[in-house]
Design a protein around this motif. Sequence first.
Motif, PDB file in Angstrom:
ATOM      1  N   PHE A  69       0.805  -1.217   0.000  1.00 29.71           N
ATOM      2  CA  PHE A  69       0.000   0.000   0.000  1.00 29.71           C
ATOM      3  C   PHE A  69       0.844   1.276   0.000  1.00 29.71           C
ATOM      4  CE2 PHE A  69      -3.157  -3.015   1.764  1.00 29.71           C
ATOM      5  CZ  PHE A  69      -4.183  -2.794   0.853  1.00 29.71           C
ATOM      6  N   PHE A  70       2.001   1.236   0.653  1.00 25.24           N
ATOM      7  CA  PHE A  70       2.840   2.431   0.733  1.00 25.24           C
ATOM      8  C   PHE A  70       4.049   2.358  -0.200  1.00 25.24           C
ATOM      9  CE2 PHE A  70       0.540   2.290   4.743  1.00 25.24           C
ATOM     10  CZ  PHE A  70       0.041   3.588   4.810  1.00 25.24           C
ATOM     11  N   SER A  71       4.039   1.382  -1.094  1.00 30.29           N
ATOM     12  CA  SER A  71       5.142   1.249  -2.042  1.00 30.29           C
ATOM     13  C   SER A  71       5.033   2.299  -3.146  1.00 30.29           C
ATOM     14  CB  SER A  71       5.123  -0.150  -2.666  1.00 30.29           C
ATOM     15  OG  SER A  71       6.033  -0.222  -3.748  1.00 30.29           O
ATOM     16  N   ASN A  72       6.160   2.862  -3.522  1.00 32.30           N
ATOM     17  CA  ASN A  72       6.177   3.855  -4.601  1.00 32.30           C
ATOM     18  C   ASN A  72       5.805   3.249  -5.949  1.00 32.30           C
ATOM     19  OD1 ASN A  72       6.997   5.941  -2.887  1.00 32.30           O
ATOM     20  ND2 ASN A  72       9.169   5.464  -3.170  1.00 32.30           N
ATOM     21  N   THR A  73       5.872   1.925  -6.036  1.00 35.34           N
ATOM     22  CA  THR A  73       5.586   1.263  -7.313  1.00 35.34           C
ATOM     23  C   THR A  73       4.117   0.880  -7.467  1.00 35.34           C
ATOM     24  OG1 THR A  73       6.088  -0.940  -6.417  1.00 35.34           O
ATOM     25  CG2 THR A  73       7.922   0.319  -7.353  1.00 35.34           C
ATOM     26  N   ARG A 131      -6.894   4.518   3.260  1.00 33.60           N
ATOM     27  CA  ARG A 131      -7.834   5.212   2.371  1.00 33.60           C
ATOM     28  C   ARG A 131      -7.263   6.556   1.930  1.00 33.60           C
ATOM     29  NH1 ARG A 131     -11.268   9.324   2.814  1.00 33.60           N
ATOM     30  NH2 ARG A 131     -10.791   9.563   5.033  1.00 33.60           N
ATOM     31  N   LYS A 132      -6.703   7.300   2.873  1.00 33.41           N
ATOM     32  CA  LYS A 132      -6.120   8.604   2.535  1.00 33.41           C
ATOM     33  C   LYS A 132      -4.944   8.443   1.577  1.00 33.41           C
ATOM     34  CE  LYS A 132      -7.473  11.017   6.779  1.00 33.41           C
ATOM     35  NZ  LYS A 132      -6.993  11.648   8.043  1.00 33.41           N
ATOM     36  N   GLN A 133      -4.149   7.399   1.804  1.00 32.24           N
ATOM     37  CA  GLN A 133      -3.009   7.140   0.929  1.00 32.24           C
ATOM     38  C   GLN A 133      -3.470   6.844  -0.495  1.00 32.24           C
ATOM     39  OE1 GLN A 133       0.111   7.494   1.477  1.00 32.24           O
ATOM     40  NE2 GLN A 133       1.296   6.136   0.175  1.00 32.24           N
ATOM     41  N   MET A 134      -4.498   5.995  -0.634  1.00 32.12           N
ATOM     42  CA  MET A 134      -4.999   5.644  -1.958  1.00 32.12           C
ATOM     43  C   MET A 134      -5.713   6.824  -2.616  1.00 32.12           C
ATOM     44  SD  MET A 134      -3.863   2.633  -2.446  1.00 32.12           S
ATOM     45  CE  MET A 134      -2.474   3.218  -1.464  1.00 32.12           C
ATOM     46  N   PHE A 155     -13.642  -0.800   0.696  1.00 32.92           N
ATOM     47  CA  PHE A 155     -13.167  -1.867   1.580  1.00 32.92           C
ATOM     48  C   PHE A 155     -12.184  -1.359   2.624  1.00 32.92           C
ATOM     49  CE2 PHE A 155      -9.599  -4.849   2.289  1.00 32.92           C
ATOM     50  CZ  PHE A 155     -10.252  -5.773   3.093  1.00 32.92           C
ATOM     51  N   LEU A 156     -11.272  -0.495   2.213  1.00 32.18           N
ATOM     52  CA  LEU A 156     -10.228  -0.048   3.133  1.00 32.18           C
ATOM     53  C   LEU A 156     -10.785   0.750   4.305  1.00 32.18           C
ATOM     54  CD1 LEU A 156      -7.351   0.992   0.708  1.00 32.18           C
ATOM     55  CD2 LEU A 156      -7.622  -1.132   1.998  1.00 32.18           C
ATOM     56  N   TYR A 157     -11.952   1.338   4.116  1.00 32.12           N
ATOM     57  CA  TYR A 157     -12.561   2.141   5.184  1.00 32.12           C
ATOM     58  C   TYR A 157     -13.989   1.652   5.392  1.00 32.12           C
ATOM     59  CZ  TYR A 157     -12.917   6.461   7.983  1.00 32.12           C
ATOM     60  OH  TYR A 157     -13.044   7.379   9.005  1.00 32.12           O
ATOM     61  N   ARG A 205      -2.786   9.160  -3.839  1.00 29.81           N
ATOM     62  CA  ARG A 205      -1.926   8.609  -4.889  1.00 29.81           C
ATOM     63  C   ARG A 205      -2.689   8.143  -6.116  1.00 29.81           C
ATOM     64  NH1 ARG A 205       2.007   4.260  -2.974  1.00 29.81           N
ATOM     65  NH2 ARG A 205       2.458   4.443  -5.190  1.00 29.81           N
ATOM     66  N   LEU A 206      -3.894   7.573  -5.901  1.00 32.94           N
ATOM     67  CA  LEU A 206      -4.618   6.970  -7.017  1.00 32.94           C
ATOM     68  C   LEU A 206      -5.965   7.625  -7.291  1.00 32.94           C
ATOM     69  CD1 LEU A 206      -3.921   3.198  -6.193  1.00 32.94           C
ATOM     70  CD2 LEU A 206      -2.630   4.708  -7.728  1.00 32.94           C
ATOM     71  N   GLY A 207      -6.335   8.614  -6.479  1.00 26.81           N
ATOM     72  CA  GLY A 207      -7.609   9.299  -6.688  1.00 26.81           C
ATOM     73  C   GLY A 207      -8.816   8.448  -6.356  1.00 26.81           C
TER      74      GLY A 207
END
Length: 201
Positions: free
Chosen positions: A34-38, A130-133, A147-149, A136-138
Motif C-alpha cells: 500500500f505504501f510502495s512507490n511502485t 484510504r487517505k493514501q490511496m 473496503f479499506l474504510y 496517490r490513485l484518486g
Amino acid sequence: MSEDQPLSAVSPVLHELRAGTHTRHVALEKRLPFFSNTLDLEGYTRLLSAYYGFYHELEERLQHSPWMTHGFDLQARLKTPALRRDLQALGVSIQSLALCETLPALHSPACVLGVLYVLEGATLGGNVLRKQMSQRLGLEGHNGCAFLYVYGEATGRQWKAFLEFLGSVPLDAQARDQAVQAASSTFSCFEHWLERQEVLL
C-alpha cells in the motif's frame, strides 16, 4: 491492533492473541504494497482481487460454520460486499477471480473468535490506507476504496464493541490457545495466498 487500552481492561484472550500473532502480523504488514512507490492502479486492482479471493471464501465458511458464537452479528461485519463494489467500480469481472482454498480451520467457537480477531483488527488502519490511496490513485469509497474504510467513522466503535464481545466469551486456557492458533493460521494462510497471487513486496 489497538494498544490504547489500560492493562486492566485487556482480557486474557486479547492479551494472548496480541502476543501470539505479533510476529506474523508485523511480517505481513511489511510485505503489503500500500505504501510502495511502485503501486499503481493496476497493482492496486490486483491486490484487491487477491483480497477478494481470500475474504469471500473465509467469510462464506464463517457464515456456514456451526461454531459461530451466539450474539455476534456477522452479517453486519462482512467485508466481501465492499470488496465486490470496489472491484466492480474498477472494472473487474468478479466471476473470473481466483478463490483461496487453503483457509484456517474452524473446528470450535474459539477458532472462530481467533479468525474474527484478525478480520476485525485489519480494519483499524483503514483510514490511513484510504487517505493514501486517495492521494496517490484518486480513489474514494464510490470508485474503488470502500473496503479499506469499510466501517467509516464507526471503525473505533466497531473495534471496541468487538473487544467487549471477545472478552465476554468464557474461554479456558485450551480454548484461548485454539483462538491464538486460528488467528496465527489466518495470518499465515492470507500471506501465502497473497504470495501465490504475486501481489506482495
